[in-house]
Design an enzyme around this catalytic site. Structure first.
Site, PDB file in Angstrom:
ATOM      1  CE  LYS A  16     -34.461  55.343 -20.556  1.00  0.00           C
ATOM      2  NZ  LYS A  16     -33.836  56.643 -20.915  1.00  0.00           N
ATOM      3  NE  ARG A  88     -35.918  59.530 -15.234  1.00  0.00           N
ATOM      4  CZ  ARG A  88     -36.648  59.356 -16.330  1.00  0.00           C
ATOM      5  NH1 ARG A  88     -37.536  58.391 -16.391  1.00  0.00           N
ATOM      6  NH2 ARG A  88     -36.484  60.147 -17.357  1.00  0.00           N
ATOM      7  NE  ARG A 127     -40.432  67.163 -29.245  1.00  0.00           N
ATOM      8  CZ  ARG A 127     -41.163  66.472 -28.387  1.00  0.00           C
ATOM      9  NH1 ARG A 127     -42.074  65.626 -28.824  1.00  0.00           N
ATOM     10  NH2 ARG A 127     -40.992  66.617 -27.097  1.00  0.00           N
ATOM     11  NE  ARG A 160     -44.370  70.297 -28.592  1.00  0.00           N
ATOM     12  CZ  ARG A 160     -44.715  69.188 -29.234  1.00  0.00           C
ATOM     13  NH1 ARG A 160     -44.292  68.014 -28.779  1.00  0.00           N
ATOM     14  NH2 ARG A 160     -45.480  69.215 -30.289  1.00  0.00           N
ATOM     15  NE  ARG A 171     -35.710  65.076 -19.885  1.00  0.00           N
ATOM     16  CZ  ARG A 171     -36.157  64.619 -21.045  1.00  0.00           C
ATOM     17  NH1 ARG A 171     -36.185  65.398 -22.106  1.00  0.00           N
ATOM     18  NH2 ARG A 171     -36.541  63.376 -21.153  1.00  0.00           N
TER      19      ARG A 171
HETATM   20  P1  AMP Z   1     -39.129  60.423 -19.609  1.00  0.00           P
HETATM   21  O1  AMP Z   1     -40.053  60.551 -20.752  1.00  0.00           O
HETATM   22  O2  AMP Z   1     -38.890  58.996 -19.193  1.00  0.00           O
HETATM   23  O3  AMP Z   1     -37.824  61.156 -19.800  1.00  0.00           O
HETATM   24  O4  AMP Z   1     -39.848  61.112 -18.361  1.00  0.00           O
HETATM   25  C1  AMP Z   1     -40.252  62.467 -18.393  1.00  0.00           C
HETATM   26  C2  AMP Z   1     -40.262  63.063 -16.988  1.00  0.00           C
HETATM   27  O5  AMP Z   1     -41.161  62.325 -16.156  1.00  0.00           O
HETATM   28  C3  AMP Z   1     -38.941  63.009 -16.259  1.00  0.00           C
HETATM   29  O6  AMP Z   1     -38.103  64.092 -16.597  1.00  0.00           O
HETATM   30  C4  AMP Z   1     -39.386  63.049 -14.802  1.00  0.00           C
HETATM   31  O7  AMP Z   1     -39.764  64.353 -14.410  1.00  0.00           O
HETATM   32  C5  AMP Z   1     -40.649  62.197 -14.825  1.00  0.00           C
HETATM   33  N1  AMP Z   1     -40.333  60.759 -14.574  1.00  0.00           N
HETATM   34  C6  AMP Z   1     -40.472  59.716 -15.443  1.00  0.00           C
HETATM   35  N2  AMP Z   1     -40.085  58.559 -14.862  1.00  0.00           N
HETATM   36  C7  AMP Z   1     -39.691  58.869 -13.602  1.00  0.00           C
HETATM   37  C8  AMP Z   1     -39.165  58.117 -12.510  1.00  0.00           C
HETATM   38  N3  AMP Z   1     -38.961  56.786 -12.590  1.00  0.00           N
HETATM   39  N4  AMP Z   1     -38.869  58.794 -11.366  1.00  0.00           N
HETATM   40  C9  AMP Z   1     -39.066  60.105 -11.250  1.00  0.00           C
HETATM   41  N5  AMP Z   1     -39.538  60.883 -12.244  1.00  0.00           N
HETATM   42  C10 AMP Z   1     -39.854  60.279 -13.414  1.00  0.00           C
END
Ligand code: AMP
Length: 222
Positions: A16, A88, A127, A160, A171
Site C-alpha cells: 500500500k 484498521r 529486510r 529489526r 501483524r
Molecule cells: P504500518 O506501517 O501501517 O504497518 O503501521 C505500523 C504500526 O503502527 C502498526 O503495526 C500499528 O501498531 C500502528 N498503526 C498504524 N496505523 C494504525 C491504525 N490505523 N490503527 C492502529 N494502529 C496503527
C-alpha cells in the site's frame, strides 16, 4: 475538479505504501500514512510516540482514540487524499465516515490490495541489516551474496524487531481479526475495488492507475 478521496485497504506487506507513493506523484493527492506519522512521533519522542511504542513493537494496534484524533487533525487541511494504514478497525471506519460526512466529503473509493498470506510473510521478513554498518538488504529485491551474511564484512546479518517472523505473524493475525472485516463494510457501501497485490510493483501500479477515472466519477455522480 474531480476529487479523489481513497482508502488503501490491505494487510501489512501488500504494498500500500509503495503504491500510495507512486500515486501521489501522478495525481495531486496527499498521502497520509498513520504508520509513518507514528514512526515520526517515536523518533521525536512526543507523548503520542511514547504511548504508541509498545503496541507497535508487539505488532499490535495503537488504541483507536489516539489514532482517530491524529487523523482528524491531519484531514482537517485536505480534500484530496490517499489513506494508507487507516482505518484498521470498524470503529475507525465509522469515525472516518462521520468526520467526512460533517464536511460533505465522502470517500470516492476503497482499493483492496489482496495477496496470499505466504507472500505477505515473505515480504514482511525480507529486510535484513548489518548492525555494524547499517547496510540494508532485501532477500527478495536485493539479497546478500550468501544468505544471512554481509557482503562487506562476512559477519551475520540481523533483523529489526518488527521484521522478525514472530512480529510479522502477529501483524497478519491482527489484520485478519480486526481489519479484514472492513472488506465487507466497504463492499456493502459499493466502494470496494479489488487489486491483485501479488503482482509486481509496475503491474500493481497499472491496476491502480486504471481505477482513477472511476474514483473520480463516483464524486461527479453523487
Ligand atoms: P504500518 O506501517 O501501517 O504497518 O503501521 C505500523 C504500526 O503502527 C502498526 O503495526 C500499528 O501498531 C500502528 N498503526 C498504524 N496505523 C494504525 C491504525 N490505523 N490503527 C492502529 N494502529 C496503527
Amino acid at each position: 475538479v474531480s476529487e479523489i478521496r481513497v482508502v488503501f485497504l490491505g494487510a501489512p506487506g501488500a504494498g500500500k505504501g509503495t503504491q500510495a507513493t507512486l500515486l501521489r506523484q501522478q495525481a495531486s493527492v496527499t498521502h497520509f500514512s498513520t504508520g509513518d506519522v507514528l514512526r515520526r512521533h517515536r523518533i521525536e519522542k512526543t507523548p503520542l510516540g511514547l504511548q504508541a511504542e509498545a503496541c507497535m513493537d508487539r505488532g499490535e494496534l495503537v488504541p483507536d482514540a489516539l489514532i482517530i484524533a491524529l487523523v482528524e487533525a491531519e484531514l482537517a487541511t485536505t480534500s484530496m487524499f490517499v489513506l494508507d494504514g487507516f482505518p484498521r478497525t470498524l470503529s475507525q471506519a465509522e469515525a472516518l465516515d462521520t468526520m467526512l460526512a460533517t464536511r460533505c466529503m465522502p470517500l470516492t473509493g476503497v482499493l483492496f490490495f489482496d495477496a496470499p498470506r505466504d507472500l505477505l510473510l515473505r515480504r514482511l521478513t525480507a529486510r535484513w541489516v548489518n548492525p555494524r554498518t547499517g547496510r540494508i538488504y532485501n532477500t527478495i529485491t536485493d539479497p546478500p551474496r550468501a544468505a544471512g551474511i554481509d557482503d562487506d564484512d562476512g559477519l551475520p546479518l540481523e533483523q529489526r524487531v518488527d521484521d522478525t517472523l514472530e512480529t510479522a505473524t502477529r501483524r497478519l493475525d491482527v489484520y485478519e481479526q480486526q481489519t479484514a472485516p472492513l472488506i465487507a463494510y466497504y463492499t456493502q457501501r459499493g466502494l470496494l475495488t479489488r487489486i491483485n497485490a501479488a503482482a509486481d510493483i509496475e503491474d500493481v501500479a497499472a491496476q491502480v492507475r486504471a481505477t482513477i477515472p472511476a474514483l473520480q466519477r463516483m464524486e461527479t455522480h453523487r
